[in-house]
Enzyme design. Structure first.
Site, PDB file in Angstrom:
ATOM      1  N   TYR A   1     -36.706 -25.692  50.332  1.00 35.83           N
ATOM      2  CA  TYR A   1     -35.601 -26.642  50.126  1.00 35.83           C
ATOM      3  C   TYR A   1     -36.132 -28.078  49.980  1.00 35.83           C
ATOM      4  CZ  TYR A   1     -31.251 -29.085  51.501  1.00 35.83           C
ATOM      5  OH  TYR A   1     -30.164 -29.901  51.565  1.00 35.83           O
TER       6      TYR A   1
ATOM      7  N   LYS B   1     -35.711 -30.503  46.787  1.00 32.60           N
ATOM      8  CA  LYS B   1     -34.935 -31.742  46.929  1.00 32.60           C
ATOM      9  C   LYS B   1     -35.757 -32.966  46.524  1.00 32.60           C
ATOM     10  CE  LYS B   1     -30.852 -30.856  48.193  1.00 32.60           C
ATOM     11  NZ  LYS B   1     -29.887 -30.723  47.062  1.00 32.60           N
TER      12      LYS B   1
END
Ligand code: NAI
Length: 287
Positions: free
Chosen positions: A164, A168
Site C-alpha cells: 500500500y 501511495k
C-alpha cells in the site's frame, strides 16, 4: 468565486468513506459529479451497484446533479468506461479525484505477489488509467484538475503496508510529472493524504482517535484543489481532524567529490552527507 460550479468531476471510490464525502461536497458546490464505485469489500473482493447508487440518490435528494458508474478503476477498459460515463452524461470531464482504494495488509516477509499486485492495480494503476483516459479532454479544453489520494503510510512508512505504501507514494511520483506536463494546459495535479474514520481505518486506529477524524474535514481541501481558483500544482497535503499540513521534499547541501571516493572517504564524510541542517526544497537536478 467560480469554484467548481458546473465542472464535471469524477470521484472514484465515491460509494462510501472519503469519496462519498468528496462527492457530496462537490455536488453541494455546484459540480456535476460522476460517483464511481465498484461496490466491493475493503480487500477489493466482490462488487455491486448499491454503494454508488445510494450516494447518487443522496446528492439528487439534496438538489445536486450526479450519475453513477460501477466500473473498476483497476483496468484500462473500466477507466475508459468511467470517463465515457462523464462525457455521455455531461459532455466532458474537468477533474478526477483518484480516491478508490483497497487494503491487503500483511508483513512483508509474508506478502504474496497477489497481495502486492492487487493493491498496485487499484491505487497506482487505477490512478494512471483514470487520469490517462481524462487527460485528452483536459488538454483539449485547456483545463483539468487531478487529485490523488496518497497516504502517510507511503510518505513515512507503516508496518504491514509495504504494498500500500509503495502504491501511495507512486501516486505522488505520478502527480509530480503530471504537474510539469499539464502546466501549459492549465492542468494541475496534487496529492492529499487523508486521515479519516472510514471502513478502511475502522480497525487500524484507536476509537478515541477515529472519533476526531470525520471525513468531512478532508473534503473542503479536495474541493478547493478541484476549483478554478486553485492553480497550485504538485503539492502534497496531509489533511484530517481539522489539520491541513503541507509536506515537501528537502535536500541538503551536496558533498562534492572530484573523483569517485573510496568507501573510507564516503564513511569519513557520512555525517556531512546525512546532515540536513540548512536543507532547502529539493528539485530534480536533471529537470
Ligand atoms: P473506503 O474503503 O471507505 O473507500 C474506498 C472506496 O473505493 C470503497 O467505496 C470501494 O468500494 C472503492 N473501490 C475499491 N476498489 C475499487 C475499484 N477497483 N474501482 C472502483 N472503486 C473501488 O476507504 P477510505 O478511507 O474512504 O479511502 C479512500 C482513499 O483514501 C483510499 O485511496 C485510501 O487509500 C485513502 N486513504 C485513506 C485514509 C484514511 O484515513 N481513511 C488514510 C490514507 C489514505
Amino acid at each position: 468565486m467560480p469554484g467548481v460550479t458546473d465542472r464535471v468531476i469524477v470521484v472514484t471510490g465515491a460509494g462510501g468513506g472519503l469519496g462519498r464525502e468528496y462527492a457530496l461536497l462537490l455536488a453541494r458546490e455546484g459540480a456535476l459529479v460522476v460517483v464511481n464505485d465498484l461496490g466491493g469489500a475493503r480487500d477489493g473482493s466482490g462488487s455491486g451497484h448499491s454503494m454508488a447508487d445510494a450516494v447518487v440518490a443522496e446528492i439528487r435528494a439534496a438538489g445536486g446533479t450526479a450519475v453513477a458508474n460501477y466500473d473498476s478503476v483497476a483496468t484500462e477498459e473500466g477507466a475508459a468506461n468511467l470517463i465515457q460515463t462523464a462525457v455521455d452524461a455531461f459532455g466532458t470531464v474537468h477533474g478526477v479525484v483518484n480516491n478508490a482504494g483497497i487494503l491487503r495488509d500483511v508483513v512483508f516477509h509474508k506478502m504474496t505477489t497477489d497481495q502486492w499486485t492487487a493493491v498496485q492495480q487499484v491505487h497506482l494503476s487505477g490512478g494512471y488509467h483514470v487520469t490517462r483516459a481524462a487527460w485528452p479532454h483536459f488538454r483539449d479544453q485547456g483545463f483539468g484538475r487531478v487529485v490523488v489520494a496518497t497516504s502517510t503510510s507511503g510518505i513515512y512508512g507503516n508496518f504491514g503496508q509495504a504494498n500500500y505504501g509503495a502504491a501511495k507514494l507512486g501516486l505522488v511520483g505520478l502527480v509530480n510529472t503530471l504537474a510539469l506536463e499539464g502546466r501549459k494546459y492549465n492542468i494541475t495535479a496534487n496529492a492529499v493524504a487523508p486521515l479519516a474514520a472510514t471502513r478502511m481505518t475502522a480497525d487500524i486506529a484507536p476509537a478515541e482517535m477515529l472519533e476526531k477524524l470525520p471525513p468531512a474535514h478532508v473534503a473542503p481541501v479536495v474541493g478547493y484543489l478541484m476549483s478554478e481558483e486553485c492553480t497550485d500544482t504538485a503539492t502534497v497535503l496531509v489533511v484530517g481532524g481539522g489539520s491541513v499540513q503541507r509536506v515537501q521534499q528537502f535536500a541538503n547541501k551536496p558533498v562534492l567529490f572530484a573523483q569517485p571516493p573510496s568507501l573510507d572517504e564516503v564513511a569519513a564524510n557520512w555525517d556531512r552527507i546525512t546532515d540536513m541542517s540548512g536543507a532547502e526544497p529539493g528539485r530534480n537536478p536533471l529537470g
